[in-house]
Design a protein around this motif. Structure first.
Motif, PDB file in Angstrom:
ATOM      1  N   GLU A  32      17.281  -7.273  20.252  1.00 49.23           N
ATOM      2  CA  GLU A  32      18.124  -7.228  21.441  1.00 49.23           C
ATOM      3  C   GLU A  32      18.667  -5.833  21.700  1.00 49.23           C
ATOM      4  OE1 GLU A  32      21.110 -10.249  21.288  1.00 49.23           O
ATOM      5  OE2 GLU A  32      19.645 -11.846  21.024  1.00 49.23           O
ATOM      6  N   ARG A  33      18.809  -5.037  20.636  1.00 57.77           N
ATOM      7  CA  ARG A  33      19.285  -3.662  20.721  1.00 57.77           C
ATOM      8  C   ARG A  33      18.442  -2.840  19.775  1.00 57.77           C
ATOM      9  NH1 ARG A  33      25.170  -2.780  19.025  1.00 57.77           N
ATOM     10  NH2 ARG A  33      24.656  -0.620  18.641  1.00 57.77           N
ATOM     11  N   GLY A  34      18.138  -1.611  20.120  1.00 59.67           N
ATOM     12  CA  GLY A  34      17.275  -0.797  19.278  1.00 59.67           C
ATOM     13  C   GLY A  34      15.836  -0.917  19.726  1.00 59.67           C
ATOM     14  N   PHE A  35      14.914  -0.520  18.867  1.00 57.50           N
ATOM     15  CA  PHE A  35      13.506  -0.488  19.257  1.00 57.50           C
ATOM     16  C   PHE A  35      12.637  -1.411  18.420  1.00 57.50           C
ATOM     17  CE2 PHE A  35       9.216   1.208  19.543  1.00 57.50           C
ATOM     18  CZ  PHE A  35       9.087   1.323  20.925  1.00 57.50           C
ATOM     19  N   GLY A  36      12.951  -1.585  17.138  1.00 61.08           N
ATOM     20  CA  GLY A  36      12.092  -2.397  16.286  1.00 61.08           C
ATOM     21  C   GLY A  36      10.737  -1.734  16.080  1.00 61.08           C
ATOM     22  N   ILE A  37       9.701  -2.537  16.031  1.00 64.68           N
ATOM     23  CA  ILE A  37       8.351  -2.011  15.806  1.00 64.68           C
ATOM     24  C   ILE A  37       7.671  -1.667  17.111  1.00 64.68           C
ATOM     25  CG2 ILE A  37       6.028  -2.612  14.979  1.00 64.68           C
ATOM     26  CD1 ILE A  37       7.459  -4.240  12.749  1.00 64.68           C
ATOM     27  N   ASP A  38       7.821  -2.531  18.117  1.00 67.86           N
ATOM     28  CA  ASP A  38       7.092  -2.318  19.362  1.00 67.86           C
ATOM     29  C   ASP A  38       7.978  -2.303  20.603  1.00 67.86           C
ATOM     30  OD1 ASP A  38       7.797  -4.962  19.630  1.00 67.86           O
ATOM     31  OD2 ASP A  38       5.762  -5.696  19.972  1.00 67.86           O
ATOM     32  N   GLY A  39       9.285  -2.122  20.410  1.00 63.56           N
ATOM     33  CA  GLY A  39      10.196  -2.085  21.545  1.00 63.56           C
ATOM     34  C   GLY A  39      10.879  -3.411  21.823  1.00 63.56           C
ATOM     35  N   LYS A  40      10.346  -4.501  21.299  1.00 64.88           N
ATOM     36  CA  LYS A  40      10.968  -5.801  21.526  1.00 64.88           C
ATOM     37  C   LYS A  40      10.939  -6.715  20.316  1.00 64.88           C
ATOM     38  CE  LYS A  40       6.713  -7.052  23.748  1.00 64.88           C
ATOM     39  NZ  LYS A  40       5.975  -7.079  24.927  1.00 64.88           N
ATOM     40  N   ARG A  41      10.165  -6.354  19.290  1.00 65.63           N
ATOM     41  CA  ARG A  41      10.060  -7.196  18.088  1.00 65.63           C
ATOM     42  C   ARG A  41      10.131  -6.336  16.833  1.00 65.63           C
ATOM     43  NH1 ARG A  41       4.480  -9.782  19.743  1.00 65.63           N
ATOM     44  NH2 ARG A  41       4.173  -7.571  20.055  1.00 65.63           N
ATOM     45  N   ASP A  42      10.533  -6.984  15.728  1.00 61.78           N
ATOM     46  CA  ASP A  42      10.623  -6.302  14.435  1.00 61.78           C
ATOM     47  C   ASP A  42      10.283  -7.311  13.350  1.00 61.78           C
ATOM     48  OD1 ASP A  42      11.026  -4.241  12.653  1.00 61.78           O
ATOM     49  OD2 ASP A  42      13.194  -4.182  12.855  1.00 61.78           O
ATOM     50  N   GLY A  43      10.058  -6.843  12.167  1.00 61.41           N
ATOM     51  CA  GLY A  43       9.786  -7.707  11.031  1.00 61.41           C
ATOM     52  C   GLY A  43       8.339  -8.147  10.942  1.00 61.41           C
ATOM     53  N   LEU A  44       7.481  -7.297  10.415  1.00 68.61           N
ATOM     54  CA  LEU A  44       6.094  -7.696  10.167  1.00 68.61           C
ATOM     55  C   LEU A  44       6.073  -8.784   9.115  1.00 68.61           C
ATOM     56  CD1 LEU A  44       4.335  -4.236   9.877  1.00 68.61           C
ATOM     57  CD2 LEU A  44       3.902  -5.952  11.602  1.00 68.61           C
ATOM     58  N   LYS A  45       5.400  -9.890   9.396  1.00 71.10           N
ATOM     59  CA  LYS A  45       5.288 -10.966   8.414  1.00 71.10           C
ATOM     60  C   LYS A  45       3.859 -10.989   7.885  1.00 71.10           C
ATOM     61  CE  LYS A  45       6.599 -14.838  10.155  1.00 71.10           C
ATOM     62  NZ  LYS A  45       7.151 -16.021  10.798  1.00 71.10           N
ATOM     63  N   ILE A  46       3.721 -10.765   6.582  1.00 69.78           N
ATOM     64  CA  ILE A  46       2.420 -10.811   5.920  1.00 69.78           C
ATOM     65  C   ILE A  46       2.602 -11.640   4.647  1.00 69.78           C
ATOM     66  CG2 ILE A  46       0.559  -9.474   4.856  1.00 69.78           C
ATOM     67  CD1 ILE A  46       1.541  -7.101   6.626  1.00 69.78           C
ATOM     68  N   HIS A  47       1.987 -12.809   4.594  1.00 73.17           N
ATOM     69  CA  HIS A  47       2.141 -13.752   3.487  1.00 73.17           C
ATOM     70  C   HIS A  47       3.623 -14.039   3.280  1.00 73.17           C
ATOM     71  CE1 HIS A  47      -2.119 -13.320   2.842  1.00 73.17           C
ATOM     72  NE2 HIS A  47      -1.971 -12.014   2.722  1.00 73.17           N
ATOM     73  N   ASN A  48       4.193 -13.752   2.109  1.00 76.28           N
ATOM     74  CA  ASN A  48       5.613 -14.036   1.868  1.00 76.28           C
ATOM     75  C   ASN A  48       6.472 -12.778   1.949  1.00 76.28           C
ATOM     76  OD1 ASN A  48       4.866 -12.784  -0.508  1.00 76.28           O
ATOM     77  ND2 ASN A  48       5.898 -14.233  -1.847  1.00 76.28           N
ATOM     78  N   LEU A  49       5.990 -11.765   2.671  1.00 75.83           N
ATOM     79  CA  LEU A  49       6.697 -10.491   2.811  1.00 75.83           C
ATOM     80  C   LEU A  49       7.092 -10.276   4.262  1.00 75.83           C
ATOM     81  CD1 LEU A  49       7.369  -7.558   1.694  1.00 75.83           C
ATOM     82  CD2 LEU A  49       5.137  -6.953   2.612  1.00 75.83           C
ATOM     83  N   THR A  50       8.303  -9.796   4.477  1.00 76.98           N
ATOM     84  CA  THR A  50       8.743  -9.344   5.792  1.00 76.98           C
ATOM     85  C   THR A  50       9.172  -7.891   5.660  1.00 76.98           C
ATOM     86  OG1 THR A  50       9.543 -11.545   6.392  1.00 76.98           O
ATOM     87  CG2 THR A  50      10.362  -9.707   7.682  1.00 76.98           C
ATOM     88  N   ALA A  51       8.582  -7.016   6.456  1.00 71.51           N
ATOM     89  CA  ALA A  51       8.917  -5.592   6.436  1.00 71.51           C
ATOM     90  C   ALA A  51       9.390  -5.201   7.832  1.00 71.51           C
ATOM     91  CB  ALA A  51       7.700  -4.768   6.038  1.00 71.51           C
ATOM     92  N   CYS A  52      10.548  -4.516   7.911  1.00 75.19           N
ATOM     93  CA  CYS A  52      11.083  -4.189   9.222  1.00 75.19           C
ATOM     94  C   CYS A  52      11.802  -2.844   9.217  1.00 75.19           C
ATOM     95  CB  CYS A  52      12.003  -5.285   9.725  1.00 75.19           C
ATOM     96  SG  CYS A  52      13.354  -5.698   8.642  1.00 75.19           S
ATOM     97  N   PHE A  53      12.113  -2.365  10.407  1.00 75.85           N
ATOM     98  CA  PHE A  53      12.807  -1.100  10.572  1.00 75.85           C
ATOM     99  C   PHE A  53      14.315  -1.260  10.476  1.00 75.85           C
ATOM    100  CE2 PHE A  53       8.777   0.362  12.184  1.00 75.85           C
ATOM    101  CZ  PHE A  53       8.745   1.661  11.741  1.00 75.85           C
TER     102      PHE A  53
END
Length: 89
Positions: A32-53
Motif C-alpha cells: 500500500e506504501r513503498g515499492f515492494g518488488i514490482d511497485g504493487k507486490r512484495d514477498g516472493l514465495k518459493i516453497h516454504n520461503l518468503t523473501a521481501c524488501f
C-alpha cells in the motif's frame, strides 16, 4: 476485499531491485506504501520461503522475534520427535 489479510507495519529496504522476468512468481503481500518488488507486490514465495524488501522491527506492539524463535524451536523439536514447547503469542 482483504478477507483474512492483516496490515503488517514494516520498513522497506532501499537501493536494491530485482532484474529479470517476474512472470509466474507467487507474491505474498500487496504493497500500500513503498515499492515492494514490482511497485504493487512484495514477498516472493518459493516453497516454504518468503523473501521481501520490507522488514519488521521488534517492538512492544509486535514481538515477532520471540514468536519466530519459538517457531524455529518447535519445528526443530518436531523434527527430532520431541514434544514442542508452548508458543507465546
Amino acid at each position: 476485499s482483504r478477507t483474512g489479510a492483516a496490515d503488517i507495519p514494516a520498513h522497506e529496504f532501499h537501493y536494491a531491485s530485482l532484474d529479470g522476468d517476474l512472470g509466474g512468481i507467487d507474491f505474498a503481500y500487496g504493497v500500500e506504501r513503498g515499492f515492494g518488488i514490482d511497485g504493487k507486490r512484495d514477498g516472493l514465495k518459493i516453497h516454504n520461503l518468503t523473501a521481501c524488501f520490507s522488514h519488521q522491527r521488534d517492538t512492544d506492539a509486535n514481538h515477532w522475534v520471540e514468536r519466530f524463535l519459538n517457531l524455529v524451536r518447535d519445528t526443530n523439536a518436531e523434527a527430532r520427535g520431541d514434544q514442542p514447547a508452548a508458543v507465546n503469542a
